[in-house]
Design a protein around this motif. Structure first.
Motif, PDB file in Angstrom:
ATOM      1  N   LEU A  79       0.833  -1.207   0.000  1.00 40.03           N
ATOM      2  CA  LEU A  79       0.000   0.000   0.000  1.00 40.03           C
ATOM      3  C   LEU A  79       0.863   1.250   0.000  1.00 40.03           C
ATOM      4  CD1 LEU A  79      -2.721   1.516   0.359  1.00 40.03           C
ATOM      5  CD2 LEU A  79      -2.492   1.149   2.826  1.00 40.03           C
ATOM      6  N   SER A  80       1.883   1.269   0.826  1.00 34.14           N
ATOM      7  CA  SER A  80       2.762   2.433   0.917  1.00 34.14           C
ATOM      8  C   SER A  80       3.452   2.720  -0.413  1.00 34.14           C
ATOM      9  CB  SER A  80       3.797   2.212   2.014  1.00 34.14           C
ATOM     10  OG  SER A  80       4.699   3.282   2.080  1.00 34.14           O
ATOM     11  N   SER A 377       5.204   7.238  16.305  1.00 38.63           N
ATOM     12  CA  SER A 377       5.223   7.757  14.940  1.00 38.63           C
ATOM     13  C   SER A 377       4.504   6.819  14.003  1.00 38.63           C
ATOM     14  CB  SER A 377       6.662   7.955  14.459  1.00 38.63           C
ATOM     15  OG  SER A 377       6.694   8.255  13.070  1.00 38.63           O
ATOM     16  N   VAL A 378       3.785   7.378  13.037  1.00 42.24           N
ATOM     17  CA  VAL A 378       3.081   6.573  12.046  1.00 42.24           C
ATOM     18  C   VAL A 378       4.057   5.748  11.207  1.00 42.24           C
ATOM     19  CG1 VAL A 378       3.059   8.307  10.200  1.00 42.24           C
ATOM     20  CG2 VAL A 378       1.163   6.671  10.405  1.00 42.24           C
ATOM     21  N   LYS A 379       5.326   6.164  11.207  1.00 37.62           N
ATOM     22  CA  LYS A 379       6.344   5.407  10.456  1.00 37.62           C
ATOM     23  C   LYS A 379       6.529   3.999  11.022  1.00 37.62           C
ATOM     24  CE  LYS A 379       8.933   9.642   9.429  1.00 37.62           C
ATOM     25  NZ  LYS A 379      10.193  10.385   9.695  1.00 37.62           N
ATOM     26  N   ASP A 380       6.135   3.808  12.285  1.00 33.35           N
ATOM     27  CA  ASP A 380       6.372   2.520  12.945  1.00 33.35           C
ATOM     28  C   ASP A 380       5.116   1.663  13.059  1.00 33.35           C
ATOM     29  OD1 ASP A 380       9.074   3.206  13.418  1.00 33.35           O
ATOM     30  OD2 ASP A 380       8.474   4.379  15.173  1.00 33.35           O
ATOM     31  N   ILE A 381       4.079   1.979  12.253  1.00 35.01           N
ATOM     32  CA  ILE A 381       2.817   1.258  12.447  1.00 35.01           C
ATOM     33  C   ILE A 381       2.907  -0.209  12.034  1.00 35.01           C
ATOM     34  CG2 ILE A 381       1.344   3.289  12.280  1.00 35.01           C
ATOM     35  CD1 ILE A 381       0.694   2.516   9.416  1.00 35.01           C
ATOM     36  N   ASP A 382       3.958  -0.568  11.322  1.00 39.49           N
ATOM     37  CA  ASP A 382       4.098  -1.987  10.985  1.00 39.49           C
ATOM     38  C   ASP A 382       4.403  -2.834  12.216  1.00 39.49           C
ATOM     39  OD1 ASP A 382       6.580  -0.824  11.300  1.00 39.49           O
ATOM     40  OD2 ASP A 382       7.554  -2.065   9.770  1.00 39.49           O
ATOM     41  N   GLN A 383       4.707  -2.166  13.348  1.00 46.34           N
ATOM     42  CA  GLN A 383       4.961  -2.883  14.604  1.00 46.34           C
ATOM     43  C   GLN A 383       3.667  -3.196  15.370  1.00 46.34           C
ATOM     44  OE1 GLN A 383       7.831  -0.740  16.998  1.00 46.34           O
ATOM     45  NE2 GLN A 383       9.070  -0.205  15.218  1.00 46.34           N
ATOM     46  N   GLU A 393       0.552   9.333  20.796  1.00 44.70           N
ATOM     47  CA  GLU A 393       0.261  10.722  21.181  1.00 44.70           C
ATOM     48  C   GLU A 393      -1.057  11.188  20.584  1.00 44.70           C
ATOM     49  OE1 GLU A 393       3.702  12.892  19.938  1.00 44.70           O
ATOM     50  OE2 GLU A 393       4.850  12.367  21.728  1.00 44.70           O
ATOM     51  N   MET A 394      -1.276  10.910  19.303  1.00 42.02           N
ATOM     52  CA  MET A 394      -2.491  11.274  18.596  1.00 42.02           C
ATOM     53  C   MET A 394      -2.517  10.475  17.298  1.00 42.02           C
ATOM     54  SD  MET A 394      -1.298  14.971  17.044  1.00 42.02           S
ATOM     55  CE  MET A 394      -2.095  14.872  15.454  1.00 42.02           C
ATOM     56  N   THR A 395      -3.656  10.392  16.663  1.00 38.44           N
ATOM     57  CA  THR A 395      -3.729   9.720  15.366  1.00 38.44           C
ATOM     58  C   THR A 395      -4.180  10.711  14.303  1.00 38.44           C
ATOM     59  OG1 THR A 395      -6.052   9.039  15.499  1.00 38.44           O
ATOM     60  CG2 THR A 395      -4.409   7.569  16.511  1.00 38.44           C
ATOM     61  N   ASP A 396      -3.849  10.394  13.056  1.00 32.27           N
ATOM     62  CA  ASP A 396      -4.416  11.101  11.915  1.00 32.27           C
ATOM     63  C   ASP A 396      -4.824  10.032  10.911  1.00 32.27           C
ATOM     64  OD1 ASP A 396      -2.202  10.346  10.319  1.00 32.27           O
ATOM     65  OD2 ASP A 396      -1.076  12.115  10.952  1.00 32.27           O
ATOM     66  N   PRO A 397      -5.387  10.420   9.768  1.00 35.02           N
ATOM     67  CA  PRO A 397      -5.889   9.388   8.847  1.00 35.02           C
ATOM     68  C   PRO A 397      -4.860   8.363   8.387  1.00 35.02           C
ATOM     69  CG  PRO A 397      -6.869  11.494   8.312  1.00 35.02           C
ATOM     70  CD  PRO A 397      -5.833  11.772   9.359  1.00 35.02           C
ATOM     71  N   ASP A 398      -3.560   8.663   8.493  1.00 36.51           N
ATOM     72  CA  ASP A 398      -2.554   7.683   8.101  1.00 36.51           C
ATOM     73  C   ASP A 398      -2.555   6.460   9.017  1.00 36.51           C
ATOM     74  OD1 ASP A 398      -1.517   8.967   5.849  1.00 36.51           O
ATOM     75  OD2 ASP A 398      -0.247  10.266   7.062  1.00 36.51           O
ATOM     76  N   TRP A 399      -3.150   6.590  10.196  1.00 39.38           N
ATOM     77  CA  TRP A 399      -3.181   5.483  11.150  1.00 39.38           C
ATOM     78  C   TRP A 399      -4.329   4.506  10.893  1.00 39.38           C
ATOM     79  CZ3 TRP A 399       0.137   4.801  15.444  1.00 39.38           C
ATOM     80  CH2 TRP A 399       1.058   5.832  15.660  1.00 39.38           C
ATOM     81  N   VAL A 400      -5.298   4.904  10.055  1.00 41.79           N
ATOM     82  CA  VAL A 400      -6.523   4.115   9.917  1.00 41.79           C
ATOM     83  C   VAL A 400      -6.282   2.648   9.571  1.00 41.79           C
ATOM     84  CG1 VAL A 400      -8.657   3.867   8.580  1.00 41.79           C
ATOM     85  CG2 VAL A 400      -7.979   6.104   9.443  1.00 41.79           C
ATOM     86  N   PRO A 401      -5.367   2.327   8.643  1.00 40.08           N
ATOM     87  CA  PRO A 401      -5.191   0.918   8.302  1.00 40.08           C
ATOM     88  C   PRO A 401      -4.891   0.007   9.498  1.00 40.08           C
ATOM     89  CG  PRO A 401      -4.108   2.294   6.671  1.00 40.08           C
ATOM     90  CD  PRO A 401      -4.562   3.211   7.765  1.00 40.08           C
ATOM     91  N   VAL A 402      -4.153   0.532  10.506  1.00 34.76           N
ATOM     92  CA  VAL A 402      -3.849  -0.329  11.661  1.00 34.76           C
ATOM     93  C   VAL A 402      -4.873  -0.175  12.781  1.00 34.76           C
ATOM     94  CG1 VAL A 402      -1.383  -0.401  11.210  1.00 34.76           C
ATOM     95  CG2 VAL A 402      -2.287   1.346  12.734  1.00 34.76           C
ATOM     96  N   MET A 403      -5.612   0.941  12.797  1.00 37.07           N
ATOM     97  CA  MET A 403      -6.626   1.122  13.841  1.00 37.07           C
ATOM     98  C   MET A 403      -7.703   0.043  13.745  1.00 37.07           C
ATOM     99  SD  MET A 403      -6.896   5.299  13.763  1.00 37.07           S
ATOM    100  CE  MET A 403      -7.999   5.549  15.150  1.00 37.07           C
ATOM    101  N   LYS A 404      -7.890  -0.490  12.553  1.00 37.81           N
ATOM    102  CA  LYS A 404      -8.914  -1.519  12.349  1.00 37.81           C
ATOM    103  C   LYS A 404      -8.551  -2.853  12.997  1.00 37.81           C
ATOM    104  CE  LYS A 404      -8.711  -0.746   7.907  1.00 37.81           C
ATOM    105  NZ  LYS A 404      -8.948  -0.809   6.441  1.00 37.81           N
TER     106      LYS A 404
END
Length: 793
Positions: A79-80, A377-383, A393-404
Motif C-alpha cells: 500500500l505504501s 510515529s506513524v512510520k512505525d505502524i508496521d509494529q 500521542e495522537m492519530t491522523d488518517p494515516d493510522w486508519v489501516p492499523v486502527m482496524k
C-alpha cells in the motif's frame, strides 16, 4: 461565472454531489438555504469532477494509476509503495490551460469580493463519494490553509488531487467497496476565517458517545481548527440542551469543560510553511475559547442545520478574530450514532476492581483488554500487532489501516471530536483520548484493560480484568400504571441510559457530583483565604484557575452536573437529593478536614438535614441552593425536584424549609416541589405532619431497614438479619403510603429492594405506590414484572 470546470458555492446544492463532492455540495446547500436563518458560511468556489477527469486525461496518467492499483490488489507492491507512486504521478503534472484559467479567474473574482488583491483561502478536497450517511471519509484527503496568490493556489490544487491517493484514502475506499477510478475529486476554495486570531473547532448535533439526540456537543481550541480535528490538542468541551434553546429566558449550557489547549495553529510569518503551531499562553490555557452567547449561537445553528438536512450532523466552526463573527465552514452527516439500531444496546460491566493507571475521555461505552503497543510515529505502524491496545500521542488518517486491527486505543491528546475518537466510534473500538501521559506511563507488552463503561471518563487499569456484556432489548416493553424511574449517580450515566423506557429520575445523588467533579469541600471554597492546610490550598488554587471567587467554581460545576442529569429525562421529574455525605466522607474532600468533626458513628451523626441550617455548614448549603436555583431558573430545567435526606424531626423540617426559602428556593414558587426521604422511623410515625410540609416522600429502604431493625447494613456478621422485606419494614412502608395519599402527597421508592427482589416490587404495586425508581440495569426485567402484577390486580 459558473462553467464546466468551476461552480460558485452559492450556485450549488445537495444534488450536486456527483459534480463537486459532498463537502462542497453541502457548503452550497447551506449558503443557498440557511443564509436567511442567519447561518454564516464563507464564500468560495469548487472545481468540478469534470475538471478532475480533464486533468487525468490531459496528463495521460489513468492507465498508470490502474496498473499500480492492480499491483496492490495482486500484492506485487505494498500500500505504501503504490500510494507514493501514484501521488508522484500527480506532482509531475500540470493543469490543462482551460482548467487553470477557470480556477485563476474564479480566484480573482473571490479576491475582488473581499476587496483584496490575493485573498487568503482554505483549499480542501471534496471527493464525490464522501460525506455520505454511511461513510464519512473523515480526513481522507488533504487540506491546505492560508493559501494566497494564483501560483500557491494551483500548487495546493495539484496536491489535493494527489491526496485522493493517500494510503489512508486508498485503504478506506477498499474497505467501503468504492472503485478507485470511479471516484473523482473536487476542490473547495473557501475564504479563510481568521480563527488564527480567535478559535475554531467541531460541533455535533447528537451526543457522539450515547446517541442522545437532544444535545449539541461543541469542541473548541485557540487558533485554526486543524488541531482539534487532528486531536493534536485537548480542546474545551461545551454541551447545550437543544429543546430549551427556543426559550430566550434560558441559558441551556449543561456542560463547560476547560481543555488544556497546549498549542494553537496560526499564520506563519516566514518560511515556506503557511501555518505554524505555537504554544498557547497561560491565560489562553485557563480561559474558555467561547463565551456563552457564542456557544448558544453555534448550538442554534446546529439545530437549524440538522432540521434542514433532517439527520444528525457533524460540523466545523470558526470564529473570526478580526470581526468577531462565527462561521460554519463544513457540515456533513454524522455517520456512527445515526446508523445504530435503537431497539437494543449493549452494556459492559467490569466484574473485578483493578489498579487504575491513568484516565481520559471515554469514547464509546465498551471494555477491551490486551497488551500495550506504544507507537509514537506513524512510520512505525508496521509494529502494531492484532488485538493490541494501541498507545500513541495522537492519530491522523494515516493510522486508519492499523486502527482496524487493534482492540482499543489510548492517546495523549485529543477531545471527543478528534480523529482518534471519530474513527474508533466508526470501528466500534473503545478509546480513551486526552490522557496527557499515556505514552510516558504505559510500556510495550504491558497488559492493561481499557474501560469506557464508567461514564464520560475512561480508565486504564493494570492487567487484564474480567468483564461481562449484557444485551438490553427495548422491544415490546409493556406500559405500567406505576411510574417507573431510575436512580442515577453521575451526569455521564444519565446520558448512557437515555433510551430506557422510564419517566424520570427518582434519585440523583448530589454527593456523587461533588465527589467526582468538584472534589473540594464547599466550606474550603468559602474560607479559601484562611485554610490551614497549605497543600489543600494549592490543590484548590490549581483546580479553580480562572475563578476569582472560588465559590463560583462549586456552583458552576454542581449546576452543570445536575443540569446534565435533568436533561436526560426532561420534562419528566428529576428528584435531586441534597448532599448526604457523612462527616468522614466530607473530611476526605480537598480541604475538608478543617471543617468536619470526628464522630464515632458518622452514619447517625452530623449528616443530611441537620447540616443545612447549622453554622458549621450553612454557607456550604447556600452554594448547593445557588446551583439548584441556577439549574431551574437560568438553565431552564424546572423538572428538578429537591429532596431532603435524613430529616429527623418536624422542627428540623421547618428549619430546612426556612433556609431553602432564604436562599431563593421557596416551595411552590416557580413550580418548585420539595420531597423528603423516608428513611427514619420518625418519618413513618409522623408521616402526616411531614406530608403537610413536603410534596412527596421517597422511601430509602436501606436506611429505613437499618434503623427499624437496628442492624448495620454493612455488617457481614449480621447480614442474615438485614432484610428489606422484613414484616416490620413492610408495615412501615404501608403506613407511609396510606397516610401520604390521604394528604394528597406522592410516594416513591428509591431504595435497592425493588431492583433485587421481584416479590418486593409486587408488594409495592399492590399498595398503590406512585413510583418505583430502579437501578438502570434492572429496569426492563422489573418493568415487565410490574406490568404483569398490575394486570393480575
Amino acid at each position: 461565472m459558473d462553467n464546466s470546470y468551476i461552480r460558485l458555492f452559492e450556485n450549488l446544492n445537495s444534488n450536486d454531489v456527483p459534480i463537486v463532492g459532498g463537502k462542497n455540495a453541502s457548503l452550497g446547500e447551506m449558503i443557498q438555504n440557511l443564509k436567511q436563518e442567519g447561518v454564516r458560511v464563507p464564500d468560495g468556489f469548487a472545481t468540478t469532477a469534470q475538471a478532475y477527469w480533464e486533468f487525468i486525461e490531459a496528463n495521460q496518467i489513468k492507465a498508470q494509476i490502474k496498473s499500480l492499483l492492480h499491483d496492490l490488489e495482486t500484492e506485487k507492491q505494498s500500500l505504501s509503495e503504490v500510494g507514493k507512486a501514484i501521488r508522484r504521478l500527480f506532482k509531475k503534472t500540470s493543469f490543462p490551460k482551460d482548467v487553470e484559467e477557470a480556477i485563476c479567474q474564479a480566484y480573482q473574482q473571490l479576491s475582488q469580493r473581499y476587496n483584496t488583491e490575493d485573498v487568503d483561502v482554505a483549499v480542501r478536497s471534496s471527493a464525490t463519494a464522501e460525506d455520505l450517511p454511511e461513510a464519512s471519509f473523515a480526513g481522507q484527503q488533504e487540506t491546505f490553509l492560508n493559501v494566497s496568490g494564483e501560483e500557491e493556489l494551483l500548487e495546493a490544487c495539484r496536491e489535493c488531487y494527489a491526496s485522493l491517493f493517500t494510503n489512508r484514502a486508498i485503504s478506506y475506499r477498499q474497505e467501503k467497496g468504492f472503485d478507485h477510478l470511479e471516484v473523482a475529486l473536487s476542490i473547495g476554495i473557501q475564504k479563510m476565517v481568521r480563527s488564527d486570531l480567535s478559535g475554531a473547532g467541531v460541533m455535533f448535533s447528537v451526543d457522539t458517545e450515547t446517541g442522545f439526540p437532544d444535545i449539541v456537543l461543541i469542541n473548541g481550541a485557540w487558533g485554526l481548527g486543524e488541531n482539534v480535528v487532528q486531536g493534536a490538542v485537548t480542546p474545551d468541551q461545551y454541551t447545550v440542551y437543544k429543546p430549551l434553546l427556543k426559550n430566550q429566558n434560558c441559558c441551556p449550557i449543561i456542560e463547560k469543560t476547560k481543555g488544556s489547549k497546549e498549542k494553537k495553529m496560526v499564520y506563519a510569518s516566514e518560511g515556506s510553511s503557511k501555518t505554524i503551531n505555537i504554544k498557547t499562553s497561560s491565560q489562553e490555557r485557563n480561559t474558555f475559547v467561547l463565551e456563552n452567547e457564542d456557544i448558544l449561537q453555534l448550538a442554534r445553528w446546529a439545530c437549524v442545520i440538522e432540521s434542514h438536512y433532517e439527520k444528525p450532523m457533524d460540523m466545523e466552526w470558526a470564529k473570526d478574530g478580526e470581526t468577531g463573527d462565527l462561521y460554519i465552514v463544513q457540515a456533513r452527516p454524522e455517520t456512527v450514532q445515526s446508523q445504530k439500531i435503537s431497539d437494543s444496546f449493549e452494556t459492559y460491566r467490569l466484574k473485578e476492581k483493578g489498579n487504575k493507571l491513568l484516565e481520559g475521555l471515554s469514547i464509546g461505552d465498551a471494555i477491551a483488554a490486551g497488551k500495550v503497543c506504544c507507537i509514537k510515529s506513524v512510520k512505525d505502524i508496521d509494529q502494531v500487532e492484532d488485538n493490541c491496545i494501541l498507545v500513541t500521542e495522537m492519530t491522523d488518517p494515516d493510522w486508519v489501516p492499523v486502527m482496524k486491527q487493534v482492540a482499543g486505543i489510548i492517546t495523549d491528546y485529543g477531545g471527543r471530536t478528534c480523529h482518534a475518537a471519530i474513527v474508533s466510534r466508526e470501528l466500534g473500538i473503545p478509546a480513551i483520548v486526552g490522557t496527557g501521559e499515556a505514552t510516558r506511563l504505559l510500556k510495550n507488552g504491558q497488559e492493561v484493560t481499557v474501560s469506557c463503561a464508567e461514564g464520560d471518563r475512561g480508565y486504564v487499569y493494570e492487567d487484564k480484568l474480567d468483564y461481562d456484556v449484557q444485551q438490553i432489548d427495548l422491544e415490546n416493553i409493556p406500559e405500567t400504571k406505576t411510574q417507573i424511574m431510575i436512580n442515577i449517580a453521575t451526569p455521564a450515566a444519565a446520558f448512557r441510559w437515555w433510551r430506557l423506557p422510564v419517566q424520570g429520575i427518582g434519585l440523583a445523588r448530589m454527593e456523587f457530583i461533588i465527589n467526582n467533579l468538584i472534589k473540594i469541600h464547599p466550606m474550603a471554597l468559602v474560607h479559601y483565604d484562611n485554610l490551614d492546610d497549605k497543600k489543600a490550598w494549592k490543590k484548590i488554587r490549581d483546580l479553580t484557575r480562572g475563578y476569582d471567587d472560588k465559590r463560583d467554581y462549586f456552583v458552576d460545576h454542581l449546576a452543570q452536573g445536575i443540569a446534565k442529569i435533568a436533561s436526560s429525562q426532561y420534562p419528566h421529574p428529576v428528584i435531586v437529593r441534597m448532599s448526604d455525605f457523612k462527616t468522614n466522607e466530607y473530611a476526605n474532600l480537598i480541604g475538608g478536614k478543617q471543617f468536619e468533626p470526628k464522630e464515632e458513628n458518622p452514619m447517625l451523626g452530623f449528616r443530611g438535614a441537620s447540616r443545612y441550617y447549622s453554622d458549621r455548614y450553612r454557607d456550604g448549603f447556600a452554594l448547593e441552593c445557588q446551583a439548584i436555583k441556577r439549574v431551574r431558573e437560568i438553565i431552564g430545567f424546572d423538572n428538578v425536584i429537591i429532596m431532603i435526606p435524613f430529616c429527623r424531626t418536624i422542627k428540623e423540617a421547618d428549619k430546612v424549609i426556612e433556609v431553602l426559602a432564604k436562599n431563593g428556593l421557596k416551595r411552590g414558587e416557580n413550580g418548585l416541589k420539595l420531597y423528603v426521604m423516608c428513611e427514619l422511623p420518625s418519618n413513618v410515625l409522623l408521616a402526616k405532619k411531614f406530608a403537610e410540609r413536603f410534596d412527596g416522600f421517597s422511601i430509602g429502604s436501606n436506611d429505613l431497614t437499618q434503623l427499624i431493625l437496628g442492624v448495620d447494613r454493612d455488617s457481614s456478621d449480621l447480614s442474615d438479619l438485614f432484610d428489606e422485606q422484613d414484616e416490620a419494614i413492610k408495615i412501615a412502608i404501608e403506613k407511609v403510603i396510606k397516610v401520604a395519599h390521604q394528604q394528597g402527597c406522592k410516594v416513591g421508592i428509591c431504595g435497592q429492594a425493588p431492583s433485587d427482589y421481584p416479590d418486593f416490587a409486587s408488594f409495592l404495586v399492590n399498595l398503590g405506590i406512585d413510583s418505583i425508581s430502579l437501578n438502570p440495569d434492572s429496569v426492563i426485567e422489573v418493568k415487565r414484572r410490574i406490568a404483569q402484577q398490575e394486570d393480575n390486580n
